[in-house]
Design a protein around this motif. Structure first.
Motif, short mmCIF file in Angstrom:
data_model
loop_
_atom_site.label_atom_id
_atom_site.label_comp_id
_atom_site.label_asym_id
_atom_site.label_seq_id
_atom_site.Cartn_x
_atom_site.Cartn_y
_atom_site.Cartn_z
N VAL A 195 0.41 66.14 39.49
CA VAL A 195 2.00 66.07 38.69
C VAL A 195 2.30 66.57 38.16
CG1 VAL A 195 3.64 63.85 37.24
CG2 VAL A 195 2.29 63.66 39.18
N GLY A 223 2.05 70.13 38.99
CA GLY A 223 3.56 71.01 39.90
C GLY A 223 3.47 70.76 41.29
N ASP A 272 6.45 65.42 46.82
CA ASP A 272 6.94 66.63 45.81
C ASP A 272 7.22 65.63 44.99
OD1 ASP A 272 7.36 68.76 47.33
OD2 ASP A 272 9.46 68.25 47.94
N LEU A 274 7.18 63.26 41.08
CA LEU A 274 7.52 64.34 40.01
C LEU A 274 7.25 63.17 38.66
CD1 LEU A 274 11.38 62.86 41.54
CD2 LEU A 274 9.74 65.58 41.27
N ALA A 326 7.49 59.85 43.26
CA ALA A 326 7.52 61.61 44.43
C ALA A 326 8.73 61.78 44.65
CB ALA A 326 6.31 61.35 45.01
N SER A 327 9.31 62.79 45.30
CA SER A 327 10.13 63.00 46.49
C SER A 327 9.88 63.24 47.84
CB SER A 327 11.09 63.75 46.54
OG SER A 327 10.71 65.29 45.53
N VAL A 360 13.91 59.73 46.45
CA VAL A 360 13.01 59.76 46.05
C VAL A 360 12.58 58.41 46.22
CG1 VAL A 360 12.77 59.29 42.80
CG2 VAL A 360 14.31 61.38 43.86
N ALA A 417 5.10 72.46 44.11
CA ALA A 417 6.44 71.27 44.20
C ALA A 417 7.75 71.28 43.91
CB ALA A 417 5.88 69.77 43.95
N THR A 418 8.57 70.87 44.65
CA THR A 418 10.36 70.79 43.98
C THR A 418 10.75 69.58 43.27
OG1 THR A 418 10.77 72.17 46.66
CG2 THR A 418 12.67 71.24 45.45
N ARG A 419 10.82 70.41 42.31
CA ARG A 419 11.85 69.08 40.92
C ARG A 419 12.82 69.72 41.05
NH1 ARG A 419 9.20 66.18 37.64
NH2 ARG A 419 10.48 65.20 35.53
N PHE A 459 16.52 65.68 37.07
CA PHE A 459 15.63 64.24 37.33
C PHE A 459 14.97 64.44 35.84
CE2 PHE A 459 12.16 61.98 38.07
CZ PHE A 459 12.99 61.10 38.83
#
Length: 313
Positions: free
Chosen positions: A148, A151, A166, A168, A181-182, A187, A205-207, A211
């Motif tokens: 987390v 990332g 991913d 979050l 997470a997505s 989500v 990860a894509t954030r 968010f």
């Protein structure tokens, strides 16, 4: 709080300008006599304060001296003691690191402020799990939390399947940890104690840039409650049952009752999870409840009462 005022004085003087006791008193809302006592306390704690009376004199710090806590107020410093909540730190594998950080923070504070901050650590303990329950086993939480904050994409074994998500954020609710997470543009939340395996991937990860973890969690919980509560019923309750109702169905599900009738009982319209759940909840109110609607729930409660009476004859 005196510690907050002492740190405010130190940071004001740290700006490099000479000032007067009267100006400091007006800025902090205390008397000049109190300012002089505070200056004496700071000097005794090792803060190099220079004072000179008469025209052209004033109060200032020794040239070039800087505190180690620039920009922090006393309240903020004291609040940092709350970061070391033992159960949360231990779950994250950070118990020793949190303790070390607290000790360093305390050593950096002047003595008068150190005392106030130390009180929080000595006199506040948070025991997150509820009564008669054991804390969940979160063996994968250190790996999950590391991903987390780094990332990194997580590969999870969850409920018999493999999922690539991913991460979050993490949420701790009533001693239960959730990974937010997505996955596939959705989500979702995952209970960490139900994760069967967790591996951090090498790719990032894509954030979403906008968010908001706290906002998403609040809306998710509200949506969950709305979806869960779908069984309407009307009940008549005694005064003691009215008082007990929030503990039985939850405060969010407890509407305002009607004015008491001639017997002192009130009518309440509830929306509960299901007829089966409603039966169990209302039975806990004992003789202080009467179901008015629906008939099926009224009948089920009557039959349950008759069965209890039969077993106790």
């Amino acid at each position: 709080m005196r510690s907050s005022r002492l740190l405010q004085l130190m940071l004001t003087l740290q700006h490099g300008r000479s000032t007067t006791a009267r100006a400091l008193a007006e800025e902090t809302g205390v008397s000049v006599r109190t300012i002089y006592r505070d200056i004496t306390a700071l000097a005794a704690a090792g803060v190099p304060i220079w004072t000179e009376s008469g025209p052209g004199g004033g109060i200032r710090l020794l040239d070039g001296w800087q505190s180690k806590l620039s920009g922090m107020t006393g309240v903020e410093t004291t609040a940092l003691m709350l970061l070391g909540v033992p159960s949360i730190a231990a779950d994250l594998g950070l118990g020793e690191a949190i303790a070390a950080a607290e000790n360093k923070l305390l050593r950096a504070l002047p003595a008068p402020m150190r005392t106030d901050a130390q009180l929080w650590r000595e006199r506040l303990h948070v025991d997150a799990p509820g009564w008669f329950t054991l804390p969940d086993v979160n063996v994968h939480l250190p790996v999950v939390s590391a991903a987390v904050f780094a990332g990194r994409v997580l590969e999870l074994g969850y409920r018999g399947s493999t999922r690539r998500v991913d991460p979050l954020g993490l949420v701790a609710k009533a001693s239960v940890w959730y990974l937010v997470a997505s996955r596939a543009d959705r989500v979702l939340s995952y209970r960490v104690d139900r994760i069967e395996s967790a591996t951090a991937a090498s790719d990032l990860a894509t954030r979403p840039a906008d968010f908001d973890l706290a906002g998403w969690w609040a809306e998710s919980m509200a949506s969950f409650d709305r979806a869960l509560l779908s069984f309407p019923c009307r009940v008549r309750l005694s005064p003691s049952a009215i008082r007990a109702l929030p503990n039985v169905v939850g405060r969010e599900a407890t509407p305002d009752p009607t004015d008491p009738d001639d017997d002192g009982w009130s009518t309440v319209d509830l929306v509960l999870e299901s007829e089966e759940v409603a039966l169990g909840q209302l039975m806990s109110l004992g003789v202080g409840v009467e179901v008015l609607f629906p008939v099926s729930l009224r009948t089920a409660l009557r039959e349950a009462g008759l069965e209890i009476a039969r077993r106790h004859t």
